[in-house]
Design a protein around this motif. Structure first.
Motif, PDB file in Angstrom:
ATOM      1  N   ILE A   1       0.866  -1.181   0.000  1.00 29.21           N
ATOM      2  CA  ILE A   1       0.000   0.000   0.000  1.00 29.21           C
ATOM      3  C   ILE A   1       0.901   1.228   0.000  1.00 29.21           C
ATOM      4  CG2 ILE A   1      -1.758   1.285   1.282  1.00 29.21           C
ATOM      5  CD1 ILE A   1      -2.548  -1.496   2.479  1.00 29.21           C
TER       6      ILE A   1
ATOM      7  N   LEU B   1       0.050   7.433   0.261  1.00 35.61           N
ATOM      8  CA  LEU B   1      -1.380   7.389   0.586  1.00 35.61           C
ATOM      9  C   LEU B   1      -1.582   7.331   2.095  1.00 35.61           C
ATOM     10  CD1 LEU B   1      -4.383   7.011  -0.169  1.00 35.61           C
ATOM     11  CD2 LEU B   1      -3.930   4.553  -0.255  1.00 35.61           C
TER      12      LEU B   1
ATOM     13  N   TYR C   1      -7.470  -2.597   4.315  1.00 32.24           N
ATOM     14  CA  TYR C   1      -7.378  -2.628   2.862  1.00 32.24           C
ATOM     15  C   TYR C   1      -7.100  -4.043   2.346  1.00 32.24           C
ATOM     16  CZ  TYR C   1      -7.094   2.460   3.208  1.00 32.24           C
ATOM     17  OH  TYR C   1      -7.357   3.782   3.478  1.00 32.24           O
TER      18      TYR C   1
ATOM     19  N   TYR D   1     -11.578  -3.331  -0.705  1.00 26.89           N
ATOM     20  CA  TYR D   1     -10.517  -2.349  -0.977  1.00 26.89           C
ATOM     21  C   TYR D   1      -9.392  -2.947  -1.824  1.00 26.89           C
ATOM     22  CZ  TYR D   1     -12.857   0.427   2.577  1.00 26.89           C
ATOM     23  OH  TYR D   1     -13.794   1.124   3.296  1.00 26.89           O
TER      24      TYR D   1
ATOM     25  N   VAL E   1      -6.997  -0.838  -3.963  1.00 27.69           N
ATOM     26  CA  VAL E   1      -5.986   0.002  -3.311  1.00 27.69           C
ATOM     27  C   VAL E   1      -4.676  -0.764  -3.147  1.00 27.69           C
ATOM     28  CG1 VAL E   1      -5.431   1.328  -1.222  1.00 27.69           C
ATOM     29  CG2 VAL E   1      -7.777   1.300  -2.105  1.00 27.69           C
TER      30      VAL E   1
ATOM     31  N   GLU F   1      -1.656  -0.892  -5.892  1.00 24.28           N
ATOM     32  CA  GLU F   1      -1.743   0.231  -6.821  1.00 24.28           C
ATOM     33  C   GLU F   1      -0.532   1.154  -6.638  1.00 24.28           C
ATOM     34  OE1 GLU F   1      -2.234   2.406  -9.602  1.00 24.28           O
ATOM     35  OE2 GLU F   1      -4.023   1.145  -9.404  1.00 24.28           O
TER      36      GLU F   1
ATOM     37  N   TYR G   1      -0.845   7.090  -7.149  1.00 25.71           N
ATOM     38  CA  TYR G   1      -1.554   7.586  -5.978  1.00 25.71           C
ATOM     39  C   TYR G   1      -2.931   8.155  -6.305  1.00 25.71           C
ATOM     40  CZ  TYR G   1      -0.247  12.452  -7.145  1.00 25.71           C
ATOM     41  OH  TYR G   1      -0.109  13.675  -7.756  1.00 25.71           O
TER      42      TYR G   1
ATOM     43  N   ALA H   1      -5.233   5.299  -6.490  1.00 22.30           N
ATOM     44  CA  ALA H   1      -5.464   4.741  -5.151  1.00 22.30           C
ATOM     45  C   ALA H   1      -6.457   5.593  -4.364  1.00 22.30           C
ATOM     46  CB  ALA H   1      -4.141   4.639  -4.392  1.00 22.30           C
ATOM     47  N   THR H   2      -6.313   6.912  -4.414  1.00 22.85           N
ATOM     48  CA  THR H   2      -7.246   7.777  -3.685  1.00 22.85           C
ATOM     49  C   THR H   2      -8.643   7.704  -4.295  1.00 22.85           C
ATOM     50  OG1 THR H   2      -6.593   9.709  -5.020  1.00 22.85           O
ATOM     51  CG2 THR H   2      -5.431   9.357  -2.935  1.00 22.85           C
TER      52      THR H   2
ATOM     53  N   ALA I   1      -9.885   5.083  -5.766  1.00 23.40           N
ATOM     54  CA  ALA I   1     -10.434   3.778  -5.396  1.00 23.40           C
ATOM     55  C   ALA I   1     -11.022   3.813  -3.991  1.00 23.40           C
ATOM     56  CB  ALA I   1      -9.344   2.712  -5.483  1.00 23.40           C
ATOM     57  N   LEU I   2     -10.402   4.585  -3.104  1.00 20.68           N
ATOM     58  CA  LEU I   2     -10.940   4.714  -1.739  1.00 20.68           C
ATOM     59  C   LEU I   2     -12.322   5.349  -1.759  1.00 20.68           C
ATOM     60  CD1 LEU I   2      -8.002   5.874   0.582  1.00 20.68           C
ATOM     61  CD2 LEU I   2      -9.171   3.675   0.536  1.00 20.68           C
TER      62      LEU I   2
ATOM     63  N   TYR J   1     -14.986   4.721   1.380  1.00 20.06           N
ATOM     64  CA  TYR J   1     -14.222   4.871   2.621  1.00 20.06           C
ATOM     65  C   TYR J   1     -14.648   6.120   3.382  1.00 20.06           C
ATOM     66  CZ  TYR J   1     -10.306   5.602   5.799  1.00 20.06           C
ATOM     67  OH  TYR J   1      -9.545   5.813   6.930  1.00 20.06           O
TER      68      TYR J   1
END
Length: 222
Positions: free
Chosen positions: A23, A27, A98, A109, A112, A115, A118, A121-122, A124-125, A130
């Motif tokens: 992760i 992030l 995650y 998750y 995330v 990934e 970034y 990844a953000t 995807a959250l 989230y």
């Protein structure tokens, strides 16, 4: 403690999370900055709790005021929040969320984990629900860009853990994978109930084991 000082303090632990859980450190650092007000929140100061995780940690907790919906009304109540020995354990709990997902979806998750971009990844959250703030991803992106946090997306240097280094592709650092625990929905900022399309019924009751096996109580044990 200033913003950059806080980042420097948690960066080595975030890099351990990157190595052990795949992760992005950038992030995790950005989330820690945003959700704990750069380490100045009451939870961060008194419980080393960066992400508002409820419950107990090895029997330790702090009592904080929080808002709950009771009988359709917003009510302020006292709640237990996990008290960690260090910030690393707080980040580790986030990483396990995650990796393990939530109780009703172990892959919640999955986008995330692993990934390397970034922004993806953000995003995807936010897609996974989230946070309720629609600007959550853009706020994280802004923190990552402002403080150039992508420089920490690598293994920590053995000689100076706080100084990020470029990985040696010929002699990669060994990856120590910590066995994740069974997922527990304790993150106060996370949706912990299934969406309207997934009813809570016996047919959805599943057990997620440490080795990744899943048993559907209704189907496999009927």
């Amino acid at each position: 403690m200033g913003n950059t000082d806080f980042i420097k303090k948690i960066a080595p632990d975030a890099q351990k999370i990157f190595v052990n859980y795949k992760i992005l450190a950038s992030l995790v650092i950005a989330q820690g900055c945003l959700e704990s007000a750069y380490g100045t929140s009451g939870l961060a100061v008194n419980g080393k709790n960066l992400f508002g995780v409820k419950g107990e940690y090895n029997g330790k907790y702090v009592i904080m005021k929080t808002w709950e919906v009771i009988n359709g009304r917003n009510v302020q109540v006292d709640a237990k929040f996990r008290k960690y020995p260090t910030w690393y354990e707080s980040m580790q709990d986030l990483a396990k969320l995650y990796v393990n997902g939530v109780s009703w979806d172990p892959n919640h998750y999955k986008a995330v984990v692993g990934e390397r971009n970034y922004k993806k990844a953000t995003a995807a959250l936010v897609d996974a629900g989230y946070a309720t703030d629609p600007s959550y991803a853009s706020k994280l992106n802004r923190i990552i860009e402002t403080y150039n946090l992508t420089k920490y997306d690598t293994a920590p240097s053995p000689s100076n853990p706080s100084t990020p280094t470029t990985p040696d592709t010929n002699n990669p650092a060994p990856v120590v994978v910590e066995e994740p625990e069974v997922s527990i929905d304790v993150f106060s900022s996370v949706y912990t109930t299934p969406p309207s399309g997934v009813p809570i019924t016996d047919s959805n009751f599943r057990i997620l084991y440490k080795d990744g096996r899943i048993i559907d109580m209704a189907r496999d044990l009927s």
